[in-house]
Design an enzyme around this catalytic site. Structure first.
Site, PDB file in Angstrom:
ATOM      1  CB  SER A 298      20.705 -56.401  18.278  1.00  0.00           C
ATOM      2  OG  SER A 298      19.671 -56.093  19.196  1.00  0.00           O
ATOM      3  CG  ASP A 299      18.449 -50.437  15.961  1.00  0.00           C
ATOM      4  OD1 ASP A 299      17.984 -50.085  17.070  1.00  0.00           O
ATOM      5  OD2 ASP A 299      18.490 -49.666  15.001  1.00  0.00           O
ATOM      6  CD1 TRP A 300      12.656 -52.294  19.463  1.00  0.00           C
ATOM      7  CD2 TRP A 300      13.438 -51.054  21.151  1.00  0.00           C
ATOM      8  NE1 TRP A 300      11.694 -52.264  20.430  1.00  0.00           N
ATOM      9  CE2 TRP A 300      12.140 -51.501  21.483  1.00  0.00           C
ATOM     10  CE3 TRP A 300      14.112 -50.256  22.074  1.00  0.00           C
ATOM     11  CZ2 TRP A 300      11.518 -51.178  22.682  1.00  0.00           C
ATOM     12  CZ3 TRP A 300      13.486 -49.929  23.253  1.00  0.00           C
ATOM     13  CH2 TRP A 300      12.215 -50.396  23.565  1.00  0.00           C
TER      14      TRP A 300
END
Ligand code: NOJ
Length: 772
Positions: A298-300
């Site tokens: 996932s992105d942050w």
């Protein structure tokens, strides 16, 4: 597989989406879909030993809080430390250096039950410590070989420092100069993003991930992140099937086919579905139709952010949506560790889904060789020998000079003679040793770049007088070493013009002015969207004041996005687009300024006349009312031109090139046939130079409207003064096909135009037809 029980409104939303992105019918089976049998056996045998908490742990990625010597039981983040000891973490990001990485790996190896090594990730975007040009700038070289080489060096330095995984390349097609992350990708064109992305992936990963000098790449952000409405970062993306499949996804498809080990999803929603929770994108297309076996991170915090989007009720719901949608690893949302086990017991997710995600993590760890030796990448001597070496810096200079684009050169102001009597080096960026490092500079040290002033001084002898004046400041406050870039509220000085007088004096007494203006390193990058893409602060005032006393101005532009150069291009006889060129910036600029290197870069993005034209890109649709010079009812603006000030693909040289004799070997083909195009390119000047010969195609009628021109190939060629070369292109089905209204990649019969030339406005054209 268990069926997830979603609230009714989600079932309704997903069925609507299926009508928009319906019938995904991708036919390509990428080569890397074949798994390595021996690795698969090992993955299965480890998986068989794992308890559920350990499986979920592999899907958790934390950011390290410790940087210097690793965590200890008394300091650092206690929660993370405890989870590491229990083997409930799969990966860490932002821990760098052999010492810190070894220290962290030891926690897992010495305390956890199964001793499954961690993977260490970091944003190595354009170099690790030796900093190369920002990706947009490097793309301007149109030299895939050097892009692969710079990625390989970045990998070598990172791997020598203990790292295993970079979050690069970013292959988001980006067409809006207001978006701060334009700097991080390969610009506005899908084909260019695809080939540049593949070159970078090959550079990072080499032939063998277990090699001690290679790291895993990450194609990001899947998908649509570059299409945020109005260039606002993280913003909503409204695209339909045509734009999604024909513009946004092709670079990702190429990355999957090239064997990118990992993908990162994105912060944005696409037509109402957050990319992180987008099942059609991740499960149906990426892991399904494209048959890709890598790991999706996932992105942050993007799993947790599905609450803010208004797509998940709470973090538990977000974890359920993300895992169901195919997000394998949770970066810093703490949603998987908190909720996956309960979700499993409630049958909202399945053990097959968890196992599949865990296998993707384990597979990568085996490929990297971490199971053989978890400290494999941890060798202090290697770190010392390989990071920031002289050889790496020499290559950084080579890449940097090749990334420079000459936008204007009236009266051949450039190149300068090294015997010139005097040069004024003026501007807020003239002696800036930090901005050339650009945003996302990994371990690039504060103020470590060669400034323009230093580069010029290095190049000339004692007889040339250099008059330096800063003129104006660009930012307030100045950026401190080690500052967290995400906490930097940059302000632009609009009042202090006291330095302009000195700049004017310097300009008056010099034969030529090198005026370094543009953008500070942190004006572009994540969260750095702007509505003004002109020269902020008092830079315009500086330019006008200098121009009054010396017309012989070379603008040395340093920036991370296309800028509004309308006034600058009116008055300055010469403009050099120098981006943020990295560690060797000043030396590389001097190479071009004095003609030791003949500039060969071409723009990977269109430069507008003003910000109101954004998003601006050459490969637009024609519309039903493309142009009229008789009345106003056509698609365009009343107060600005329709076209770019400097178009995609454009860039000058110290010599000139001409094109003629464009030939096709056939005028009619079947879809499966090839057609050969050839063109003569002549260097019409005396000086040797390189030209990027570009091939564009238009499919005149399509079941989805096709762009007015699409880049489909290019070749960078060196020509001696007066020399002519014949350049050949083979046009094949892959270049003619698109994702059609039949929801598949195919060539539609009909008429096609072909252009070849030195930029996207070329008019040298031929036509052919594809028959049934
Ligand atoms: C957020 C960015 O969008 C992404 O590109 C980056 O890799 C992560 N942060 C990790 O730093």
């Amino acid at each position: 597989m268990k069926i997830s029980i979603l609230p009714l409104k989600f079932i309704i939303i997903s069925s609507l989406i299926i009508t928009v992105f319906s019938c995904i019918n991708e036919t390509t089976k990428p080569q890397h879909s074949t798994l390595n049998e021996s690795i698969e056996k090992k993955v299965d045998s480890v998986l068989a030993l794992m308890q559920i908490n350990e499986k979920i742990g592999q899907l958790v990625q934390y950011s390290g809080k410790w940087n210097a010597t690793g965590p200890s039981s008394t300091k650092g983040d206690q929660h993370k430390f405890e989870k590491l000891k229990k083997g409930e973490v799969g990966s860490m990001l932002n821990i760098t250096s052999v010492a810190s990485i070894r220290e962290t790996q030891k926690i897992v190896m010495e305390h956890s039950r199964l001793k499954i090594p961690l993977i260490f990730a970091y944003d190595v975007i354009h170099g690790y410590k030796t900093i190369f040009p920002i990706p947009l700038g490097e793309t301007a070289s149109w030299d895939l070989g050097i892009m692969k080489q710079s990625a390989a060096i970045a990998a070598k330095e990172s791997a020598a420092s203990g790292l295993n995984w970079t979050f690069a390349p970013m292959i988001d097609v980006s067409r809006d100069a207001r978006w701060g992350r334009v700097m991080e990708g390969a610009g506005e064109d899908p084909y260019l993003n695809a080939v540049v992305g593949v070159a970078r992936i090959e550079g990072f990963q080499g032939d063998d991930l277990s090699d001690i000098y290679t790291i895993a790449a990450c194609a990001k952000h899947f998908a649509g992140y570059g299409f945020g409405e109005a260039g606002r970062d993280y913003n909503t993306v409204n695209v339909g099937a045509n734009e999604l499949h024909n513009t946004i996804l092709p670079p990702f498809k190429a990355a999957a086919e090239a064997g990118a080990a990992t993908f990162m999803n994105a912060f944005n929603d696409i037509d109402g579905i957050p990319a992180t929770g987008h099942k059609i994108l991740q499960r149906d297309i990426l892991k399904g139709a494209w048959n890709w076996n890598g790991l999706v991170v996932s992105d942050w915090g993007s799993i947790g952010e599905m609450r803010a989007h208004g797509y998940a009720e709470d973090k538990k719901h977000a974890a359920e949506i993300a895992l169901n949608a195919g997000s394998d690893m949770d970066m810093e949302s703490y949603a998987y560790e908190a909720h996956l086990e309960t979700l499993l017991s409630e049958n909202k997710i399945s053990i097959n889904q968890i196992d599949d995600a865990v296998k993707r993590v384990l597979r990568l760890k085996f490929e990297l060789g971490l199971f053989d030796d978890p400290y494999k990448y941890c060798n202090e001597q290697r770190e010392k020998d390989n990071v920031y070496s002289k050889e790496n810096l020499a290559i950084a200079r080579d890449v940097a000079k090749k990334s420079i684009v000459l936008l204007k050169n009236e009266n051949n102001v450039l190149p300068l003679s090294k015997q010139i009597r005097s040069i004024a080096v003026i501007g807020p960026l003239a002696d800036d040793k930090d901005s050339p490092l650009g945003n996302w500079r990994a371990k690039g040290e504060y103020n470590s770049a060669v400034s323009l002033l230093e580069g010029i001084k290095n190049a000339v002898g004692e007889n040339t007088k250099i008059h330096y004046a800063k003129g104006v400041d660009l930012t307030i406050p100045t950026i401190e070493p080690g500052a967290n870039q995400f906490l930097l509220p940059l302000k632009f000085n609009t009042t202090d013009d006291s330095g302009i007088t000195k700049a004017v004096e310097a300009a008056k007494k010099s034969d030529v002015v090198l005026l370094a203006i543009g953008e500070n390193a942190y004006q572009t990058g994540e969260g750095r969207s702007q509505t003004n893409i002109g020269f902020l602060g008092l830079q315009n005032e500086l330019l006008e004041a200098v121009y009054k006393v010396n017309k012989n101005i070379v603008i040395v532009l340093m920036n991370g996005r296309p800028m509004d150069l309308s006034r600058a291009s009116e008055i300055a006889p010469s403009i050099l687009e120098c981006w943020h060129l990295g560690s060797e910036s000043g030396n590389a600029i001097a190479d071009v300024v004095f003609g030791d290197y003949n500039p060969s870069g071409k723009l990977p993005v269109s430069f507008p006349h003003n910000v109101g034209q954004e998003p601006l890109y050459y490969n637009q649709k024609n519309t039903g009312r493309p142009y009229s010079n008789k009345h106003v009812t056509f698609s365009g603006y009343r107060d600005a031109p329709k076209k770019a000030l400097y178009p995609f693909g454009f860039g000058l040289s110290y010599t000139t090139f001409s094109y003629d004799n464009l030939q096709l070997d056939k005028t009619e083909i079947k879809a499966s046939d090839d057609i050969k195009a050839s063109v003569n390119v002549t260097n019409t000047g005396n000086r040797a130079g390189e030209e990027v010969v570009q091939l564009y195609i238009r499919d005149l009628v399509g079941s989805f409207v096709r762009p007015v021109k699409e880049l489909k190939g290019f070749e960078k060629v060196m020509l001696k003064g007066g020399e002519t070369k014949t350049i050949n292109f083979t046009i094949n089905a892959k270049m003619l096909q698109f994702y059609t209204a039949n929801n598949k990649w195919e060539v539609e019969p009909g008429k096609f135009n072909v252009w070849v030339g030195g930029d996207s406005t070329t008019s040298l054209k031929k036509s052919f037809s594809v028959i049934e």
